[in-house]
Write a protein that holds these residues in place. Structure first.
Motif, PDB file in Angstrom:
ATOM      1  N   THR A   1      14.101   0.127 -10.175  1.00 13.50           N
ATOM      2  CA  THR A   1      14.519   1.402  -9.621  1.00 13.50           C
ATOM      3  C   THR A   1      13.604   2.408 -10.407  1.00 13.50           C
ATOM      4  N   ASN A   2      13.397   2.258 -11.588  1.00  7.77           N
ATOM      5  CA  ASN A   2      12.463   3.345 -12.053  1.00  7.77           C
ATOM      6  C   ASN A   2      11.079   3.260 -11.765  1.00  7.77           C
ATOM      7  N   ALA A   3      10.723   2.231 -11.674  1.00  7.32           N
ATOM      8  CA  ALA A   3       9.317   1.858 -10.992  1.00  7.32           C
ATOM      9  C   ALA A   3       9.175   2.613  -9.750  1.00  7.32           C
ATOM     10  N   LEU A   4       9.911   2.485  -8.875  1.00  6.26           N
ATOM     11  CA  LEU A   4       9.807   3.057  -7.447  1.00  6.26           C
ATOM     12  C   LEU A   4      10.054   4.408  -7.417  1.00  6.26           C
ATOM     13  N   VAL A   5      10.748   5.090  -8.150  1.00  4.74           N
ATOM     14  CA  VAL A   5      10.994   6.520  -8.391  1.00  4.74           C
ATOM     15  C   VAL A   5       9.925   7.116  -9.078  1.00  4.74           C
ATOM     16  N   GLY A   6       9.417   6.414 -10.140  1.00  3.68           N
ATOM     17  CA  GLY A   6       8.219   6.868 -11.000  1.00  3.68           C
ATOM     18  C   GLY A   6       8.865   7.834 -12.213  1.00  3.68           C
TER      19      GLY A   6
ATOM     20  N   ARG B   1      24.874  -7.929   9.332  1.00  9.50           N
ATOM     21  CA  ARG B   1      24.151  -6.889   9.777  1.00  9.50           C
ATOM     22  C   ARG B   1      23.601  -6.014   8.674  1.00  9.50           C
ATOM     23  N   ARG B   2      23.066  -6.506   7.548  1.00 15.03           N
ATOM     24  CA  ARG B   2      22.341  -5.939   6.509  1.00 15.03           C
ATOM     25  C   ARG B   2      21.150  -6.712   6.481  1.00 15.03           C
ATOM     26  N   PRO B   3      19.890  -5.896   6.476  1.00 14.39           N
ATOM     27  CA  PRO B   3      18.698  -6.511   6.033  1.00 14.39           C
ATOM     28  C   PRO B   3      18.764  -6.821   4.557  1.00 14.39           C
ATOM     29  N   MET B   4      18.169  -8.164   4.296  1.00 11.42           N
ATOM     30  CA  MET B   4      18.419  -8.556   2.682  1.00 11.42           C
ATOM     31  C   MET B   4      16.896  -8.914   2.446  1.00 11.42           C
ATOM     32  N   LEU B   5      16.455  -8.266   1.297  1.00  9.71           N
ATOM     33  CA  LEU B   5      15.109  -8.611   0.967  1.00  9.71           C
ATOM     34  C   LEU B   5      15.272  -9.456  -0.482  1.00  9.71           C
ATOM     35  N   ALA B   6      14.722 -10.539  -0.736  1.00  9.85           N
ATOM     36  CA  ALA B   6      14.958 -11.503  -1.733  1.00  9.85           C
ATOM     37  C   ALA B   6      13.419 -11.056  -2.751  1.00  9.85           C
ATOM     38  N   LEU B   7      13.816 -10.503  -4.017  1.00 14.53           N
ATOM     39  CA  LEU B   7      12.942 -10.008  -4.652  1.00 14.53           C
ATOM     40  C   LEU B   7      12.585 -11.035  -5.835  1.00 14.53           C
ATOM     41  N   ALA B   8      11.373 -11.606  -6.291  1.00 16.97           N
ATOM     42  CA  ALA B   8      11.080 -12.324  -7.313  1.00 16.97           C
ATOM     43  C   ALA B   8      10.581 -11.295  -8.240  1.00 16.97           C
ATOM     44  N   THR B   9      11.717 -10.828  -9.087  1.00 20.59           N
ATOM     45  CA  THR B   9      11.307  -9.764 -10.135  1.00 20.59           C
ATOM     46  C   THR B   9      10.654 -10.567 -11.199  1.00 20.59           C
ATOM     47  N   LYS B  10      10.117  -9.735 -12.351  1.00 20.61           N
ATOM     48  CA  LYS B  10       9.466 -10.314 -13.483  1.00 20.61           C
ATOM     49  C   LYS B  10       8.314 -11.113 -13.130  1.00 20.61           C
TER      50      LYS B  10
ATOM     51  N   VAL C   1       7.510  -9.514  -7.138  1.00 20.98           N
ATOM     52  CA  VAL C   1       7.324  -8.023  -7.761  1.00 20.98           C
ATOM     53  C   VAL C   1       7.141  -7.961  -9.088  1.00 20.98           C
ATOM     54  N   SER C   2       6.650  -7.205  -9.736  1.00 22.11           N
ATOM     55  CA  SER C   2       6.570  -6.849 -11.236  1.00 22.11           C
ATOM     56  C   SER C   2       6.744  -5.118 -11.565  1.00 22.11           C
ATOM     57  N   ALA C   3       7.982  -4.593 -11.799  1.00 17.85           N
ATOM     58  CA  ALA C   3       8.032  -3.455 -12.320  1.00 17.85           C
ATOM     59  C   ALA C   3       7.172  -2.941 -13.253  1.00 17.85           C
ATOM     60  N   VAL C   4       7.042  -3.929 -14.203  1.00 22.19           N
ATOM     61  CA  VAL C   4       6.477  -3.859 -15.546  1.00 22.19           C
ATOM     62  C   VAL C   4       4.792  -3.600 -15.324  1.00 22.19           C
ATOM     63  N   SER C   5       4.189  -4.388 -14.419  1.00 26.47           N
ATOM     64  CA  SER C   5       2.565  -4.434 -14.169  1.00 26.47           C
ATOM     65  C   SER C   5       2.374  -3.447 -12.806  1.00 26.47           C
ATOM     66  N   GLY C   6       3.267  -3.226 -12.097  1.00 25.50           N
ATOM     67  CA  GLY C   6       3.231  -2.451 -10.836  1.00 25.50           C
ATOM     68  C   GLY C   6       2.958  -3.229  -9.763  1.00 25.50           C
TER      69      GLY C   6
ATOM     70  N   GLN D   1       2.935  -5.095  -6.580  1.00 27.91           N
ATOM     71  CA  GLN D   1       3.664  -4.887  -5.290  1.00 27.91           C
ATOM     72  C   GLN D   1       4.904  -3.967  -5.116  1.00 27.91           C
ATOM     73  N   VAL D   2       4.834  -3.007  -6.177  1.00 31.91           N
ATOM     74  CA  VAL D   2       5.652  -2.135  -6.067  1.00 31.91           C
ATOM     75  C   VAL D   2       5.695  -1.183  -4.977  1.00 31.91           C
ATOM     76  N   GLU D   3       4.416  -0.566  -4.733  1.00 29.96           N
ATOM     77  CA  GLU D   3       4.095   0.160  -3.410  1.00 29.96           C
ATOM     78  C   GLU D   3       4.382  -0.871  -2.046  1.00 29.96           C
ATOM     79  N   HIS D   4       4.072  -1.861  -2.041  1.00 26.04           N
ATOM     80  CA  HIS D   4       4.436  -2.569  -0.938  1.00 26.04           C
ATOM     81  C   HIS D   4       6.058  -2.851  -0.707  1.00 26.04           C
ATOM     82  N   LEU D   5       6.860  -3.191  -1.900  1.00 23.22           N
ATOM     83  CA  LEU D   5       8.187  -3.351  -1.721  1.00 23.22           C
ATOM     84  C   LEU D   5       8.743  -1.911  -1.234  1.00 23.22           C
ATOM     85  N   ARG D   6       8.164  -0.830  -1.579  1.00 20.53           N
ATOM     86  CA  ARG D   6       8.650   0.716  -1.301  1.00 20.53           C
ATOM     87  C   ARG D   6       8.660   0.542   0.307  1.00 20.53           C
ATOM     88  N   ASP D   7       7.496   0.277   1.024  1.00 21.22           N
ATOM     89  CA  ASP D   7       7.142   0.301   2.168  1.00 21.22           C
ATOM     90  C   ASP D   7       8.166  -0.552   2.951  1.00 21.22           C
ATOM     91  N   LEU D   8       8.412  -1.687   2.557  1.00 19.62           N
ATOM     92  CA  LEU D   8       9.405  -2.804   3.156  1.00 19.62           C
ATOM     93  C   LEU D   8      10.677  -2.105   3.201  1.00 19.62           C
TER      94      LEU D   8
END
Length: 305
Positions: A23-28, A115-124, A157-162, A164-171
């Protein structure tokens, strides 16, 4: 003409799956508290992402877990009611851990939502080698098939290194409905300042303490007022806060030898509080015992749960 999209997304996952950091990485900016201790998020915190073509409102929920206390049950109810109200769900499955019973329980619960789109995020994903990451992505796809969740995307995705954070935001934005901005431009969160200040103090209280404390700490802001008699160009805000623990032994841990830990908590949180309020702060911290508050409905209400 470009269409404008706006709506809500939430991250779900086991405790400590990287939801708040993402959340923090996406908001900045730092809007959700992060800690190396599991289960530190108690409130649904919204971070706002503003773009010329979209507004993404991120809702950060506590981790879903098998509850053992009344507080645990209430946190789970909060998670489920959040899922029902958002436009897209991101499921955080940390790459440095195998998919375990907790993840399978969560994915099974999500399968009941239609009826909810779900994205699986491989964090860290920065924490593992490429071949381990590929294996993890395959496990995520298999778990979705087996438990009845159709992943819209599976994203490392990695919030720490950044990464695919932008890509995730777009998706996430691509899944939002067309609509107008729901919050004024420039806002990063809709949480009241008092709640943000309380969360900062709670995060500082959790740093470096032993494992038995995280769920036992609650912070209440007793007072947050501008100091009178100050010249206009030198404002000062008095913040008086109480840190509640469940037992006397925990009180001793939070205060530390000769008050050293409590002073450290004050030092660690004051700078962040001054950033939130935009003014110098005088911080007065007290520690009190509220016996077994996690199991007592009256005390849970008093402490804001």
């Amino acid at each position: 003409m470009n269409t404008f999209r706006s709506g809500f997304a939430c991250f779900v996952g086991r405790p400590n799956a990287g939801k708040s950091t993402l959340t923090n990485a996406l908001v900045g900016e730092k809007v959700a508290i992060t800690s190396s201790r599991p289960q530190t998020t108690r409130h649904v915190i919204r971070g706002l992402v503003h773009r010329p073509d979209a507004q993404l409102i991120l809702v950060d929920t506590p981790g879903l877990h098998r509850p053992r206390t009344l507080l645990g049950e209430r946190l789970n109810d909060l998670v489920r009611s959040t899922w029902a109200e958002v436009d897209v769900i991101g499921v955080c499955l940390p790459a440095d851990q195998r998919i375990g019973p907790g993840d399978r329980y969560l994915i099974g619960e999500l399968a009941k939502i239609r009826r909810r789109p779900m994205l699986a995020l491989a964090t860290k994903s920065d924490k593992v080698a490429p071949e381990r990451l590929l294996e993890h992505l395959a496990s995520i796809a298999a778990a979705g098939d087996e438990l009845g969740v159709e992943w819209k995307h599976v994203v490392p995705v990695s919030a720490v290194s950044g990464y695919q954070v932008e890509h995730l935001r777009d998706l996430l934005i691509a899944e939002l409905p067309e609509g107008v901005a729901l919050y004024p431009d420039g806002h990063l969160t809709d949480e009241p300042e008092e709640m943000l200040v309380a969360e900062v103090i709670r995060e500082a209280s959790l740093e470096g303490v032993r494992d038995e404390l995280p769920h036992s700490i609650a912070v209440v802001i007793e007072e947050m007022v501008p100091r009178e008699d100050r010249p206009e160009d030198k404002p000062l805000v008095d913040v008086r806060a109480t840190i509640f623990v469940e037992r006397d032994s925990q009180k001793g841990i939070v205060i530390g030898k000769g008050g050293s830990r409590l002073r450290q908590i004050g030092t660690d949180s004051r700078g962040q509080i001054e950033r939130i309020l935009g003014t110098p702060v005088f911080l007065d911290l007290r520690v009190k015992v509220a016996k077994d508050w996690q199991r007592d409905p009256k005390q849970l209400r008093r402490l804001g749960f």
